[in-house]
Design an enzyme around this catalytic site. Sequence first.
Site, PDB file in Angstrom:
ATOM      1  N   ASN A   7       0.846  -1.214   0.010  1.00 19.56           N
ATOM      2  CA  ASN A   7       0.048  -0.107  -0.110  1.00 19.56           C
ATOM      3  C   ASN A   7       0.935   1.241  -0.012  1.00 19.56           C
ATOM      4  OD1 ASN A   7      -1.867   2.170   0.579  1.00 19.56           O
ATOM      5  ND2 ASN A   7      -2.552   1.017   2.356  1.00 19.56           N
ATOM      6  N   ARG A  94      -2.566  -2.270  -3.071  1.00 21.94           N
ATOM      7  CA  ARG A  94      -3.873  -1.180  -2.794  1.00 21.94           C
ATOM      8  C   ARG A  94      -3.754  -0.072  -4.155  1.00 21.94           C
ATOM      9  NH1 ARG A  94      -4.712   3.415   0.976  1.00 21.94           N
ATOM     10  NH2 ARG A  94      -7.001   4.064   0.697  1.00 21.94           N
ATOM     11  N   HIS A 183     -12.762   3.796   0.163  1.00 19.50           N
ATOM     12  CA  HIS A 183     -12.914   2.799   1.226  1.00 19.50           C
ATOM     13  C   HIS A 183     -13.724   1.610   1.031  1.00 19.50           C
ATOM     14  CE1 HIS A 183     -12.773   6.042   4.624  1.00 19.50           C
ATOM     15  NE2 HIS A 183     -11.513   5.769   4.220  1.00 19.50           N
ATOM     16  N   ARG A 244     -11.127  16.883   7.009  1.00 19.06           N
ATOM     17  CA  ARG A 244     -12.053  17.221   5.772  1.00 19.06           C
ATOM     18  C   ARG A 244     -13.579  17.563   5.939  1.00 19.06           C
ATOM     19  NH1 ARG A 244     -11.017  11.640   2.874  1.00 19.06           N
ATOM     20  NH2 ARG A 244      -9.156  11.395   4.089  1.00 19.06           N
ATOM     21  N   GLU A 386      -8.286  -4.536   5.409  1.00 20.56           N
ATOM     22  CA  GLU A 386      -8.112  -4.206   3.996  1.00 20.56           C
ATOM     23  C   GLU A 386      -6.965  -5.054   3.339  1.00 20.56           C
ATOM     24  OE1 GLU A 386      -8.477  -0.150   5.278  1.00 20.56           O
ATOM     25  OE2 GLU A 386      -9.025   0.252   3.231  1.00 20.56           O
TER      26      GLU A 386
END
Length: 403
Positions: A7, A94, A183, A244, A386
């Site tokens: 990743n 990923r 996600h 955010r 993940e």
Amino acid sequence: MNILVVNCGSSTVKYELLSMNDNTDNQVIAKGLVERIGIPGSRLEYKTNHQVSYSKEREVPNHRIALEWIIEVMTDPEIGVIKDPSEIDAVGHRVVHGGEKFTASILIDDEVLKTIRACSELAPLHNPPNISGIEACQALMPKAPQIAVFDTAFHGTIPEYAYIYAIPYEYYEKFGIRRYGFHGTSHRYVAGRAAKMMDKDPSKLRLITCHMGSGVSFTAIKNGKSIDTSMGFTPLEGLVMGTRSGDLDPYILLYLMEKENLSTKEMDQILNKKSGVVGISGISSDTRDIEAAAPTNHRAQLTLDIIAYRAKKYIGAYYAILGDLDGIVFTAGIGENSSYIRKTICEGLEPLGISIDKDKNTVRRREAFINSEQSKVKLMVIPTNEEFMIALDTYQLVHDLER
Ligand code: ADP
């Protein structure tokens, strides 16, 4: 089969080496990260399932050198877990953005890499380091199949009426402006685990999965398929996140840019780095700090109230589009740990058949039901994984290749 999961972020490489097989005893053999790539003070961290823990600083100018170092450590005669890089049978990467093209994981060839490169326009900060990682692994392990697993892929089933924005249609045609969602690997993983926990067929379940980490996204999953998700064209839309903003009236951008004479770059910084939890509270982007400050600080308490309020609105909306609801899953840093945030999200939703159990809700970082006996909707905490999902996709695709 030994599978390396990679990743790559702009200045990091996270990695995990897993031993996968047809049974359920898959295991992580080694894992770690290289951070500060291209920045002074780069370091590698490495842990194995034999209690080896190693950390060292060295100059790492790029992702290729980072991956060389990772392989060097994994094959080290003293602390390594394999003898030779050829013992890595496949690599799962990923990849953040697969655009409209990739709705499932895929074996990487020249054509696929070209398309991933074309998707960089939609994820300029994320896809380029992902591509660097793929190219480095291709060079370092030329015989190992490389598989791309996309954050966007799981949301490929969202219907057109949910992914088209109400702006002139030509912008969708011209620039691909639509909801993509992110996600996806996490939502897919926890939805699969939820079905197992509930002992139900995933294709018969209606779920809302709440990924609440530094980025936050909720997904409505009907019969195993994503039908809507809160992040949109970029990961900025939706719920309140660490830094955010999530949803806001788009006119605020124009107004602020004019009033404060801001460039697009400055506005980008405000929305992506200075908003959300840190923006409202003025304290920190970490909800742990906010929970600690809340009893004596109005803006900290306000931040927590806004997080819960917005989350409730999404749950209500997704309940409506799902038509019914079997379960809600909480995952990622906040979802797995914060009993306060889970409680405040669920409070008041009892008329919808959502009722949390105060004692069960103290659970942290392990799979558990946290709903009360009378709750119609099952409430679950499920740690996301993940890396495992990427390894599983890689394992299955490589298996199919060999057949
Ligand atoms: P990332 O999205 O960066 O992978 P994580 O899923 O690890 O992040 O989530 C990180 C966030 O989780 C932190 O910003 C912090 O707010 C939150 N978090 C972690 N532990 C706790 C906790 N015990 N209580 C509340 N929030 C927590």
